[in-house]
Design a protein around this motif. Structure first.
Motif, mmCIF file in Angstrom:
data_model
loop_
_atom_site.group_PDB
_atom_site.id
_atom_site.type_symbol
_atom_site.label_atom_id
_atom_site.label_comp_id
_atom_site.label_asym_id
_atom_site.label_seq_id
_atom_site.Cartn_x
_atom_site.Cartn_y
_atom_site.Cartn_z
ATOM 1 N N SER A 30 0.751 -1.211 0.212
ATOM 2 C CA SER A 30 0.118 0.107 -0.123
ATOM 3 C C SER A 30 0.970 1.232 -0.089
ATOM 4 O O SER A 30 0.664 2.423 -0.718
ATOM 5 C CB SER A 30 -0.861 0.084 1.032
ATOM 6 O OG SER A 30 -0.218 0.227 2.404
ATOM 7 N N TYR A 31 1.936 1.268 0.645
ATOM 8 C CA TYR A 31 3.058 2.354 0.637
ATOM 9 C C TYR A 31 3.576 2.591 -0.773
ATOM 10 O O TYR A 31 3.540 3.926 -1.190
ATOM 11 C CB TYR A 31 4.073 2.256 1.481
ATOM 12 C CG TYR A 31 3.745 2.299 3.081
ATOM 13 C CD1 TYR A 31 2.626 3.061 3.455
ATOM 14 C CD2 TYR A 31 4.331 1.605 4.218
ATOM 15 C CE1 TYR A 31 2.146 3.448 4.844
ATOM 16 C CE2 TYR A 31 3.888 1.773 5.336
ATOM 17 C CZ TYR A 31 2.820 2.535 5.899
ATOM 18 O OH TYR A 31 2.433 2.764 7.208
ATOM 19 N N GLN A 49 0.803 4.269 -2.808
ATOM 20 C CA GLN A 49 0.770 5.468 -2.346
ATOM 21 C C GLN A 49 1.980 6.360 -3.009
ATOM 22 O O GLN A 49 1.669 7.468 -3.443
ATOM 23 C CB GLN A 49 0.833 5.731 -1.064
ATOM 24 C CG GLN A 49 -0.671 5.362 -0.144
ATOM 25 C CD GLN A 49 -0.574 5.319 1.300
ATOM 26 O OE1 GLN A 49 0.372 5.945 1.785
ATOM 27 N NE2 GLN A 49 -1.470 4.544 1.868
ATOM 28 N N GLU A 81 0.953 7.048 -6.750
ATOM 29 C CA GLU A 81 -0.225 7.920 -6.852
ATOM 30 C C GLU A 81 0.293 9.490 -6.768
ATOM 31 O O GLU A 81 -0.290 10.266 -7.126
ATOM 32 C CB GLU A 81 -1.181 7.595 -5.900
ATOM 33 C CG GLU A 81 -1.904 6.166 -6.292
ATOM 34 C CD GLU A 81 -2.993 5.631 -4.959
ATOM 35 O OE1 GLU A 81 -4.125 4.942 -5.359
ATOM 36 O OE2 GLU A 81 -2.851 6.070 -3.890
ATOM 37 N N THR A 82 1.111 9.382 -5.664
ATOM 38 C CA THR A 82 1.481 10.967 -5.338
ATOM 39 C C THR A 82 2.383 11.341 -6.881
ATOM 40 O O THR A 82 2.323 12.765 -7.046
ATOM 41 C CB THR A 82 2.513 10.875 -4.204
ATOM 42 O OG1 THR A 82 1.879 10.502 -3.284
ATOM 43 C CG2 THR A 82 3.171 12.465 -3.962
#
Length: 382
Positions: free
Chosen positions: A181-182, A185, A188-189
């Protein structure tokens, strides 16, 4: 014009038995619709056949037609401009049965085109795929994420007119859900407005979601060598259409296998174009795409005191203020500056080349005009 090679049906091609669509046109599974039908009307009046280019190779190409996949010569659609040559994904007008060899006579205006700059010192562009709806950027989780490379791919994806999508392949190599998940993320950033999907061809994780996303159009699969693109293509196709080499034990990377750009009709709907691994991903007049990749910086720039703020050391710079506050990563700003500089450089070189070509054309025409006038004078004197 003499044929360079004799055309022949492309027996054994992965697409040669794919025409099983139940819709009105055998080509609908390749994206044929009322838009393309209307565009093709003038060529239909000439008795030519429509088809979609599934592969281009050495002066010939394979074309999916209502008759099946045929081989045709590209001599008439190979101009000097590399951006105007026929490529995988184009809709073409090809000779009907009876011509030997068959020729591609023209191709229809493109809806979208994925273009990168070549390594040529002449600053030429190279078109990788045409009429694409989704630009799938494959990123392997077997190695450390290269966020700068992802931003580069996304800039070209946005510029093409397609909707980018980042697929994190080999997700089974990150068994910890929190760690995965990290990573999602982080990407996604880096990719505002872009879906990010972890996928594993080994376990099937995320494959159904990806298949649903791309079922409504044409997708091009992009990435560097070893990201698992060919394995993913085989998973989506449900068969081993693309050759895959074993993963290296030393670093978990796959090895480059795809050597041409190939188009496939997916069994669940949609079309997929697989591409060779790209070593270089040069921008090509991608200013709009860069702006979309770094949309948060563009939004901040609108609040800068000066409209031409370079975000370097100007007073009242909203971008620098965001970096100081920690709301904008400095890495993002550095990457933004780098891609802007690169794009401005390639645009300037391209403009200079075009101006030089125009000057040469003017000189040639001027010389021809002077020669004609001289011949006319000499004829008058005689």
């Amino acid at each position: 014009m003499n044929a360079r090679r004799r055309g022949h049906p492309c027996e054994g091609h992965p697409l040669s038995s794919s025409f099983t669509s139940t819709s009105s046109s055998p080509l609908s599974s390749y994206g044929w619709d009322t838009h393309w039908e209307a565009e093709f009307a003038p060529y239909a009046e000439r008795g030519l056949l429509p088809g979609r280019v599934v592969r281009v190779d050495r002066g010939q190409c394979d074309i999916a037609t209502a008759e099946g996949v045929v081989r045709a010569d590209t001599a008439f659609v190979t101009p000097h401009d590399p951006l105007r040559v026929i490529c995988t994904g184009d809709w073409a007008a090809v000779d009907p049965v009876g011509g030997e060899p068959r020729y591609v006579r023209a191709y229809l205006p493109r809806r979208t085109a994925f273009v990168r700059s070549t390594s040529s010192k002449r600053s030429d562009g190279q078109i990788l795929a045409a009429n694409v709806d989704h630009a799938i950027v494959a990123v392997s989780l077997a190695t450390e994420l290269d966020l700068g490379r992802i931003e580069r791919f996304l800039a070209l994806g946005w510029e093409s007119g397609a909707q980018p999508l980042v697929v994190l392949t080999k997700a089974d190599l990150v068994p910890d859900p929190v760690g995965l998940s990290y990573l999602v993320q982080d990407v996604e950033t880096t990719a505002p407005g872009v879906p990010v999907l972890p996928v594993s061809s080994a376990t099937g994780e995320g494959v159904d979601v990806l298949r649903a996303v791309i079922s409504g159009g044409t997708s091009v699969l992009l990435g560097v060598s070893g990201t698992g693109k060919s394995t993913l293509a085989n998973t989506l196709l449900g068969e081993d259409a693309m050759a895959v080499q074993a993963v290296r034990d030393i670093d978990g990377k796959g090895r480059h296998t795809t050597t041409t750009r190939n188009l496939f009709a997916l069994p669940g709907g949609g079309v997929l174009i697989d591409t060779p691994g790209l070593r270089g991903v040069g921008l090509w007049d991608a200013g709009t795409g860069v702006g979309q990749v770094f949309s948060e910086i563009e939004e901040l720039a609108a609040s800068c005191r000066f409209h031409d703020c370079a975000h370097a050391a100007e007073p009242g710079c909203a971008v620098l203020a965001a970096v100081e506050e920690g709301t904008l990563p400095e890495r993002r700003l550095d990457s933004y500056r780098k891609l802007l500089r690169e794009n401005q450089h390639i645009v300037a070189k391209t403009d200079a080349r075009m101006r030089a070509e125009l000057r040469r054309d003017w000189k040639r025409k001027g010389a021809e005009g002077r020669a004609a006038m001289q011949a006319k004078r000499e004829g008058f004197i005689r």
